[in-house]
Design a protein around this motif. Structure first.
Motif, PDB file in Angstrom:
ATOM      1  N   UNK A 172      47.546  25.698  29.390  1.00  0.00           N
ATOM      2  CA  UNK A 172      46.727  26.018  30.562  1.00  0.00           C
ATOM      3  C   UNK A 172      47.626  26.170  31.790  1.00  0.00           C
ATOM      4  N   UNK A 173      48.027  27.392  32.082  1.00  0.00           N
ATOM      5  CA  UNK A 173      48.901  27.680  33.220  1.00  0.00           C
ATOM      6  C   UNK A 173      48.114  28.476  34.249  1.00  0.00           C
ATOM      7  N   UNK A 174      48.088  28.011  35.473  1.00  0.00           N
ATOM      8  CA  UNK A 174      47.337  28.687  36.532  1.00  0.00           C
ATOM      9  C   UNK A 174      48.145  29.776  37.203  1.00  0.00           C
ATOM     10  N   UNK A 175      47.788  30.084  38.429  1.00  0.00           N
ATOM     11  CA  UNK A 175      48.479  31.118  39.194  1.00  0.00           C
ATOM     12  C   UNK A 175      49.905  30.678  39.496  1.00  0.00           C
ATOM     13  N   UNK A 176      50.844  31.592  39.402  1.00  0.00           N
ATOM     14  CA  UNK A 176      52.253  31.261  39.608  1.00  0.00           C
ATOM     15  C   UNK A 176      52.892  32.219  40.617  1.00  0.00           C
ATOM     16  N   UNK A 177      53.959  31.757  41.241  1.00  0.00           N
ATOM     17  CA  UNK A 177      54.820  32.535  42.133  1.00  0.00           C
ATOM     18  C   UNK A 177      54.098  33.054  43.383  1.00  0.00           C
ATOM     19  N   UNK A 178      54.910  33.515  44.329  1.00  0.00           N
ATOM     20  CA  UNK A 178      54.401  33.993  45.623  1.00  0.00           C
ATOM     21  C   UNK A 178      54.735  35.471  45.800  1.00  0.00           C
ATOM     22  N   UNK A 189      49.652  38.432  35.101  1.00  0.00           N
ATOM     23  CA  UNK A 189      49.060  37.107  34.832  1.00  0.00           C
ATOM     24  C   UNK A 189      48.151  36.686  35.990  1.00  0.00           C
ATOM     25  N   UNK A 190      48.622  36.853  37.196  1.00  0.00           N
ATOM     26  CA  UNK A 190      47.854  36.428  38.364  1.00  0.00           C
ATOM     27  C   UNK A 190      46.624  37.301  38.608  1.00  0.00           C
ATOM     28  N   UNK A 191      46.661  38.528  38.095  1.00  0.00           N
ATOM     29  CA  UNK A 191      45.516  39.424  38.281  1.00  0.00           C
ATOM     30  C   UNK A 191      44.378  39.100  37.321  1.00  0.00           C
ATOM     31  N   UNK A 192      44.685  38.269  36.320  1.00  0.00           N
ATOM     32  CA  UNK A 192      43.666  37.904  35.341  1.00  0.00           C
ATOM     33  C   UNK A 192      43.603  38.853  34.165  1.00  0.00           C
ATOM     34  N   UNK A 193      44.444  39.883  34.188  1.00  0.00           N
ATOM     35  CA  UNK A 193      44.463  40.841  33.083  1.00  0.00           C
ATOM     36  C   UNK A 193      45.216  40.252  31.893  1.00  0.00           C
ATOM     37  N   UNK A 195      47.979  39.679  29.362  1.00  0.00           N
ATOM     38  CA  UNK A 195      49.430  39.905  29.418  1.00  0.00           C
ATOM     39  C   UNK A 195      50.038  39.572  28.067  1.00  0.00           C
ATOM     40  N   UNK A 196      50.740  40.517  27.473  1.00  0.00           N
ATOM     41  CA  UNK A 196      51.330  40.304  26.159  1.00  0.00           C
ATOM     42  C   UNK A 196      52.530  39.366  26.209  1.00  0.00           C
ATOM     43  N   UNK A 197      53.099  39.193  27.389  1.00  0.00           N
ATOM     44  CA  UNK A 197      54.282  38.352  27.544  1.00  0.00           C
ATOM     45  C   UNK A 197      53.896  36.963  28.012  1.00  0.00           C
ATOM     46  N   UNK A 198      54.230  35.939  27.250  1.00  0.00           N
ATOM     47  CA  UNK A 198      53.969  34.559  27.658  1.00  0.00           C
ATOM     48  C   UNK A 198      54.922  34.182  28.783  1.00  0.00           C
ATOM     49  N   UNK A 199      54.401  33.528  29.802  1.00  0.00           N
ATOM     50  CA  UNK A 199      55.249  33.150  30.933  1.00  0.00           C
ATOM     51  C   UNK A 199      56.297  32.137  30.499  1.00  0.00           C
ATOM     52  N   UNK A 200      57.508  32.317  31.006  1.00  0.00           N
ATOM     53  CA  UNK A 200      58.626  31.446  30.633  1.00  0.00           C
ATOM     54  C   UNK A 200      59.584  31.312  31.814  1.00  0.00           C
ATOM     55  N   UNK A 201      60.729  30.710  31.569  1.00  0.00           N
ATOM     56  CA  UNK A 201      61.735  30.539  32.626  1.00  0.00           C
ATOM     57  C   UNK A 201      62.265  31.869  33.133  1.00  0.00           C
ATOM     58  N   UNK A 202      61.987  32.948  32.402  1.00  0.00           N
ATOM     59  CA  UNK A 202      62.434  34.278  32.853  1.00  0.00           C
ATOM     60  C   UNK A 202      61.830  34.635  34.209  1.00  0.00           C
ATOM     61  N   UNK A 223      56.999  46.106  46.000  1.00  0.00           N
ATOM     62  CA  UNK A 223      56.058  45.696  44.958  1.00  0.00           C
ATOM     63  C   UNK A 223      56.427  46.307  43.604  1.00  0.00           C
ATOM     64  N   UNK A 224      56.350  45.475  42.587  1.00  0.00           N
ATOM     65  CA  UNK A 224      56.753  45.921  41.252  1.00  0.00           C
ATOM     66  C   UNK A 224      55.542  46.231  40.370  1.00  0.00           C
ATOM     67  N   UNK A 225      55.808  46.847  39.221  1.00  0.00           N
ATOM     68  CA  UNK A 225      54.748  47.205  38.284  1.00  0.00           C
ATOM     69  C   UNK A 225      54.327  45.987  37.467  1.00  0.00           C
ATOM     70  N   UNK A 226      53.259  46.142  36.699  1.00  0.00           N
ATOM     71  CA  UNK A 226      52.725  45.020  35.945  1.00  0.00           C
ATOM     72  C   UNK A 226      53.356  44.903  34.559  1.00  0.00           C
ATOM     73  N   UNK A 227      53.070  43.770  33.932  1.00  0.00           N
ATOM     74  CA  UNK A 227      53.582  43.459  32.609  1.00  0.00           C
ATOM     75  C   UNK A 227      53.237  44.570  31.613  1.00  0.00           C
ATOM     76  N   UNK A 228      54.191  44.869  30.736  1.00  0.00           N
ATOM     77  CA  UNK A 228      53.939  45.858  29.705  1.00  0.00           C
ATOM     78  C   UNK A 228      54.224  47.271  30.164  1.00  0.00           C
ATOM     79  N   UNK A 229      54.553  47.424  31.428  1.00  0.00           N
ATOM     80  CA  UNK A 229      54.849  48.756  31.949  1.00  0.00           C
ATOM     81  C   UNK A 229      56.320  48.821  32.361  1.00  0.00           C
ATOM     82  N   UNK A 230      57.186  48.889  31.381  1.00  0.00           N
ATOM     83  CA  UNK A 230      58.618  48.946  31.650  1.00  0.00           C
ATOM     84  C   UNK A 230      58.931  50.174  32.482  1.00  0.00           C
ATOM     85  N   UNK A 231      59.951  50.041  33.304  1.00  0.00           N
ATOM     86  CA  UNK A 231      60.312  51.164  34.169  1.00  0.00           C
ATOM     87  C   UNK A 231      60.867  52.323  33.339  1.00  0.00           C
ATOM     88  N   UNK A 232      60.971  53.473  33.939  1.00  0.00           N
ATOM     89  CA  UNK A 232      61.406  54.681  33.240  1.00  0.00           C
ATOM     90  C   UNK A 232      62.764  54.477  32.582  1.00  0.00           C
TER      91      UNK A 232
END
Length: 405
Positions: A172-178, A189-193, A195-202, A223-232
């Motif tokens: 049970x991990x809540x909202x993280x980072x600023x 993760x914070x958007x509630x969508x 996420x295929x990637x489990x949060x870790x020390x990364x 601002x960066x893109x969301x999880x699962x959307x690797x850059x070009x």
């Protein structure tokens, strides 16, 4: 509401008298306090707000620090929790009193970005703190300038505020980072969508890259893109190009560092190794600390030695090179300097190098950082040996290694 002058009786039997409010956040208020009956010992007491949510945050922070110190031993770069309890329904932690946050430090320098020497020192301290908590399976999850504070007593930057921290095995991990320091997967993760990637020390390592970028430029990564959307660039088969976020960061710092200080390439290599949209490709703390950026020798500016208080005061323009050749004269000068410096606190040692880069300078180590700050202020501009004394602080690590300059 906690009031100045109020006495807090801790579980250890120690009593602290509230001095003044240091700062307030979403979950707590932090006050400076003095030990009852003494003007020397000072501490910070972090009072959490009432409610189960904040009680959990207090217990999480206390538990994390206890586990890390038990498993890893003393960690200078992590804030120490000395005691805890509940006061008028509010859980609290008694912690060491620190000098200034990284945000306040940048304001103090008066510059948009910090020097490369300062960045190297502060980033190394931060990575050492993260290394220890990661080894114990924890993720800080809110690395940002306001959660890093300078300790004059230890001469290093310390990681604070573990209210959002979690263990990698937590379900049970809540909202993280600023904002501005969120890893791509944390945004999702914070958007509630989903996420295929489990949060870790990364996610801490992404924030570390954003933090170094902010230190060097005074600006945040866009601002960066969301999880699962690797850059070009990262989607390409050969992946020869830098992750676009690292490339953006390099462009931001290139104009600032180019032609001014050596170490530009090393700083960029560190940032691009941290700012990768694919979590598993980011550097770990161990890998980051092995990069050339930390082996390059940078020289501190005069201002660098003014903004970071330590227990060591450097006196410039105090002795003449000719005085260093006469043992008896040098002995008398040292005695006079120690006597003068002792007016401001307990002097542990006084060093007057007779050769090398530290020649014609005096290095005075105080037992207490507050006393060093007082001496730094009061001795500056004073006359000694027919000379006008100029004071700065001095690096704790350099002094311990007998590296004087």
């Amino acid at each position: 509401m906690i009031q100045p002058g109020e006495t807090i009786h801790c579980s250890s039997g120690q009593s602290w008298v509230i001095s003044h409010l240091i700062g307030s956040g979403k979950c707590c208020d932090v006050y400076a306090a003095d030990i009852q009956g003494s003007e020397e010992a000072k501490t910070a007491i972090k009072f959490y707000k009432e409610g189960q949510r904040y009680d959990c945050a207090c217990r999480r922070e206390k538990s994390l620090l206890n586990v890390v110190f038990q498993e890893q031993g003393p960690v200078a770069q992590l804030v120490q929790a000395k005691d805890h309890g509940v006061w008028h329904g509010r859980p609290y932690l008694v912690q060491e009193l620190l000098s200034l946050s990284l945000c306040q430090l940048r304001v103090k320098t008066g510059e948009e970005g910090l020097t490369v020497w300062l960045c190297q020192k502060l980033v190394r301290d931060t990575l050492r703190a993260l290394l220890r908590i990661h080894r114990s399976g924890f993720v800080h999850a809110d690395l940002k300038p306001s959660n890093l504070m300078w300790s004059g007593a230890d001469g290093c930057l310390k990681l604070i505020d573990f209210g959002l921290s979690f263990h990698v095995e937590d379900q049970d991990v809540g909202r993280v980072q600023s904002p501005g320091y969120e890893a791509p997967e944390a945004v999702t993760w914070n958007s509630g969508a989903t996420c295929r990637t489990k949060l870790s020390s990364h996610i801490d390592m992404w924030s570390m890259g954003c933090l170094l970028l902010w230190m060097l430029t005074g600006k945040k990564l866009p601002q960066i893109e969301e999880c699962g959307q690797s850059c070009v660039n990262c989607k390409t088969v050969d992946n020869k190009e830098k992750c676009k976020y690292g490339a953006i960061a390099c462009e931001m710092i290139g104009k600032i560092l180019s032609g001014k200080q050596h170490g530009t390439r090393e700083a960029m290599d560190l940032i691009t190794g941290l700012l990768k949209c694919i979590p598993g490709q980011r550097l770990s703390c161990e890998q980051a600390l092995q990069l050339p950026f930390f082996s390059v020798v940078f020289e501190p500016t005069f201002k660098d030695l003014l903004v970071l208080p330590t227990c060591i005061v450097r006196l410039v323009n105090t002795v003449d090179r000719g005085d260093l050749q006469d043992v008896e004269v040098l002995k008398e000068i040292k005695t006079d300097i120690e006597a003068e410096c002792s007016l401001f606190g307990m002097v542990e040692s006084c060093v007057i190098p007779t050769e090398g880069a530290g020649v014609e300078k005096v290095f005075v180590k105080y037992r207490n950082a507050d006393h060093a700050e007082k001496a730094f202020e009061k001795l500056n501009g004073r006359m000694f040996n027919d000379r006008t004394v100029i004071t700065t602080f001095f690096c704790t690590e350099a002094f311990q290694n007998q590296q004087y300059f």
